[in-house]
Design a protein around this motif. Structure first.
Motif, PDB file in Angstrom:
ATOM      1  N   HIS A  93       1.632   1.732 -19.754  1.00 58.23           N
ATOM      2  CA  HIS A  93       1.171   1.282 -18.468  1.00 58.23           C
ATOM      3  C   HIS A  93       1.524  -0.164 -18.004  1.00 58.23           C
ATOM      4  O   HIS A  93       1.464  -0.871 -18.755  1.00 58.23           O
ATOM      5  N   GLY A 147      -1.981   0.171  -6.654  1.00 58.61           N
ATOM      6  CA  GLY A 147      -3.287  -0.223  -6.010  1.00 58.61           C
ATOM      7  C   GLY A 147      -3.226  -0.867  -4.594  1.00 58.61           C
ATOM      8  O   GLY A 147      -4.154  -1.197  -3.982  1.00 58.61           O
ATOM      9  N   GLY A 181       0.060   4.043  -5.428  1.00 65.13           N
ATOM     10  CA  GLY A 181      -0.441   4.277  -3.915  1.00 65.13           C
ATOM     11  C   GLY A 181      -0.387   5.700  -3.638  1.00 65.13           C
ATOM     12  O   GLY A 181      -0.478   6.065  -2.369  1.00 65.13           O
ATOM     13  N   SER A 203      -6.622   4.803  -7.728  1.00 61.71           N
ATOM     14  CA  SER A 203      -7.476   4.384  -6.635  1.00 61.71           C
ATOM     15  C   SER A 203      -7.970   5.209  -5.468  1.00 61.71           C
ATOM     16  O   SER A 203      -9.172   5.406  -5.268  1.00 61.71           O
TER      17      SER A 203
HETATM   18  O1  G3P Z   1      -1.943   4.769 -13.361  1.00 67.37           O
HETATM   19  C1  G3P Z   1      -1.654   5.106 -11.866  1.00 67.37           C
HETATM   20  C2  G3P Z   1      -1.660   4.031 -11.357  1.00 67.37           C
HETATM   21  O2  G3P Z   1      -1.058   2.560 -11.905  1.00 67.37           O
HETATM   22  C3  G3P Z   1      -1.497   3.910  -9.704  1.00 67.37           C
HETATM   23  O3  G3P Z   1      -2.459   3.251  -8.946  1.00 67.37           O
HETATM   24  O4  G3P Z   1      -4.262   2.773  -7.553  1.00 67.37           O
HETATM   25  O5  G3P Z   1      -1.901   2.779  -7.037  1.00 67.37           O
HETATM   26  O6  G3P Z   1      -3.008   5.061  -7.454  1.00 67.37           O
HETATM   27  P1  G3P Z   1      -2.752   3.552  -7.732  1.00 67.37           P
END
Ligand code: G3P
Length: 222
Positions: A93, A147, A181, A203
């Motif tokens: 990750h 995020g 996102g 998120s």
């Molecule tokens: O592992 C999923 C992640 O890195 C994406 O995060 O908060 O943008 O959905 P987000």
């Protein structure tokens, strides 16, 4: 066609730990049952075994070391997460980067136990390298959008399109996820229409007041 995978990484968000991890997994189980969608979660190690024990959804580790069980300290083996009930693990990750050799060791350790390896990548070139290792999934996530609340499906559909083509060209058996996102059924639909086998997100579900409502929206256009 198998239903796309919606994989929710709980990261180390306070809102995704302990009782909140249980609440999100319970909502995921309910929405999966109602909709027929496949919804998995990737909690912290501490929550891995309880969630596997209590909920009938695929539960993934967020990282696994490619070591044999034995004299290692502060690491987590594929054997340990399998014993906890995990279906597989994220590998590499963006928030837990590894060398290519480490990625390969983690993928092999998972596959030796018939578990699912989801190798995360940050661009087309690393997606090609990851596909060369023949994991079950490659998950392409542009780090700058993680995020951010800005969806890769809308901000950079080209990277999804190109990564799907690249991964397919290297190994047609490797499935592709995309993430960063992702927040709505529309984002998921765009990702799937571009050829992916699902999404990896965090998120929008973990930090939501009502994670069940967001999950329902995410699967609404499948
Ligand atoms: O592992 C999923 C992640 O890195 C994406 O995060 O908060 O943008 O959905 P987000």
């Amino acid at each position: 066609m198998p239903s796309p995978l919606i994989l929710v990484n709980l990261k180390t968000y306070k809102e995704g730990t302990g009782s909140r991890a249980h609440m999100i997994a319970q909502a995921a189980e309910l929405v999966a049952k109602e909709s027929g969608a496949t919804i998995g979660v990737a909690p912290t190690y501490i929550d891995l075994h309880p969630l596997c024990h209590h909920f009938a959804i695929p539960v993934y580790a967020q990282h696994v070391d490619g070591f044999e069980p034995g004299a290692h300290t502060g690491h987590v083996t594929a054997d340990a997460i399998k014993a906890a009930g995990a279906a597989g693990s994220l590998v590499n990750h963006s928030e837990r980067r590894l060398t290519l050799a480490d990625i390969e060791a983690s993928v092999r350790a998972l596959q030796a136990l018939k578990m699912t390896a989801v190798v995360c990548t940050n661009n087309e070139a690393t997606s090609a390298a990851a596909a060369g290792l023949a994991p079950e999934y490659v998950a392409i996530e542009p780090p700058e959008l993680i995020g951010s609340g800005v969806s890769v499906s809308k901000a950079n559909p080209d990277i999804i399109r190109r990564s799907v083509a690249t991964v397919r060209a290297v190994n047609g058996k490797v499935k592709v996820l995309t993430g960063a996102g992702i927040q709505s059924g529309e984002c998921v639909k765009i990702a799937v229409d571009l050829g992916t086998d699902g999404v990896l997100l965090a998120s929008s579900v973990v930090k939501a007041k009502d994670p069940g409502a967001v999950l329902r929206d995410l699967v609404s256009k499948l």
